[in-house]
Motif scaffolding. Structure first.
Motif, short mmCIF file in Angstrom:
data_model
loop_
_atom_site.label_atom_id
_atom_site.label_comp_id
_atom_site.label_asym_id
_atom_site.label_seq_id
_atom_site.Cartn_x
_atom_site.Cartn_y
_atom_site.Cartn_z
N PHE A 191 1.45 140.98 13.41
CA PHE A 191 0.67 140.33 12.36
C PHE A 191 0.69 138.82 12.62
N PHE B 131 2.93 146.73 17.01
CA PHE B 131 2.01 146.00 16.15
C PHE B 131 2.43 144.54 16.06
N ARG C 184 -0.01 135.07 11.44
CA ARG C 184 -0.09 134.37 10.16
C ARG C 184 -0.22 132.88 10.41
N ASP D 9 -3.16 142.25 13.96
CA ASP D 9 -3.91 141.82 12.78
C ASP D 9 -4.15 140.32 12.81
N SER D 10 -5.32 139.90 12.33
CA SER D 10 -5.69 138.48 12.24
C SER D 10 -5.54 137.78 13.59
N LEU E 197 -1.70 147.52 17.58
CA LEU E 197 -2.42 146.87 16.48
C LEU E 197 -2.07 145.39 16.41
N LYS F 292 -8.59 143.27 5.46
CA LYS F 292 -8.22 143.56 6.85
C LYS F 292 -6.71 143.79 7.00
N THR F 293 -5.93 142.85 6.47
CA THR F 293 -4.48 142.97 6.59
C THR F 293 -3.96 144.15 5.78
N CYS G 53 -7.80 145.44 16.84
CA CYS G 53 -7.63 144.06 16.40
C CYS G 53 -8.46 143.81 15.15
N SER G 54 -8.03 142.85 14.35
CA SER G 54 -8.82 142.43 13.19
C SER G 54 -9.03 140.93 13.26
N CYS H 188 -4.61 147.25 7.81
CA CYS H 188 -3.67 147.37 8.93
C CYS H 188 -2.30 147.80 8.44
N THR H 189 -1.90 147.28 7.28
CA THR H 189 -0.61 147.65 6.70
C THR H 189 -0.60 149.13 6.32
#
Length: 260
Positions: free
Chosen positions: A110, A108, A112, A190-191, A188, A81-82, A232-233, A85-86
């Protein structure tokens, strides 16, 4: 917040069907701008999808609810997933560069688990505002957020106390009031499920105040402008997040894409 590829020079392979799906969704939003599909967007109140049965697979689902709909990438740990997105933001292949999806990125984020700063709702909002201003994709946006009243809601502490008001005044209302871009853009995250357990035991700053980035976006994505695609992820194991977005306009489609 990452500003360069997290792949660190590694090649990215496969998942072409995901990029095609995102490209198709962006094109549908662009068609909406051209008047092919005309649905007025909602204004925010002034007062404050896919699934998989294999942990190593990744699926994507999108759904429409008026003009507010988005894409939810769901997969198990290690499904990519990440990395995907990257690659979407900083393509490493000639095909990815030619596709040009990275040029339609408005902002975007991310999330973590090992970095609490990336899970802070206030920091997320301030990061979005800074990126949108730097992007130069929306002339007039920076001028609108320079307003002293708007800037006050962004101040550390104030933004954390009332993230809903900050998101409304600094992101939603300015985006809705600027001239739409010629082609659809995407936001975007992510996670997005990271930090959801942390938020469960936290005291809300004010009644109805979102404790996590997921809660903030799930409760406000319907007010995003029709030209902005939310991507989204999340891990498939986090049923609470999937349900959160399912209930707020990201229903899981009856027929998901083939697993990859």
């Amino acid at each position: 917040m990452a500003q360069t590829s997290l792949l660190k020079g590694k090649r990215f392979y496969c998942r072409e069907w995901v990029f095609h799906k995102i490209q198709h969704c962006l094109q549908e939003k662009t068609n909406n701008l051209s008047g092919v599909i005309s649905t007025p967007s909602k204004q925010p109140p002034l007062a404050p999808g896919g699934s998989t049965s294999n942990p190593g697979t990744l699926t994507a689902g999108s759904a429409k609810s008026g003009s507010s709909w988005g894409v939810l990438l769901v997969g198990g740990p290690g499904s990519g997933k990440t990395a995907l997105c990257t690659e979407l933001l900083w393509p490493t292949s000639a095909q990815g560069t030619h596709r040009g999806l990275h040029q339609q990125s408005l902002a975007f984020h991310f999330c973590r688990a090992d970095d609490s700063d990336t899970l802070c709702v206030g920091g997320f909002i301030r990061g979005l505002v800074a990126q949108i201003c730097r992007s130069g994709l929306l002339p007039g946006y920076e001028e609108k957020v320079r307003d002293p009243a708007v800037q006050n809601t962004l101040q550390p502490g104030e933004c954390e106390r009332n993230p809903t008001e900050a998101f409304k005044r600094c992101v939603l209302l300015p985006l809705l009031s600027v001239k739409p871009p010629q082609q659809a853009l995407f936001l975007l995250v992510d996670s997005i499920d990271e930090g959801s357990q942390l938020g469960e035991g936290e005291q809300r700053s004010s009644p109805g105040s979102p404790r996590t980035i997921a809660e903030l976006l799930a409760s406000h994505h319907e007010f995003l402008p029709p030209w902005l695609l939310l991507i989204c992820s999340a891990r498939r194991q986090n049923k609470a997040i999937t349900k959160l977005f399912t209930a707020s306009g990201f229903p899981v489609p009856a027929g998901a894409n083939p697993e990859c």
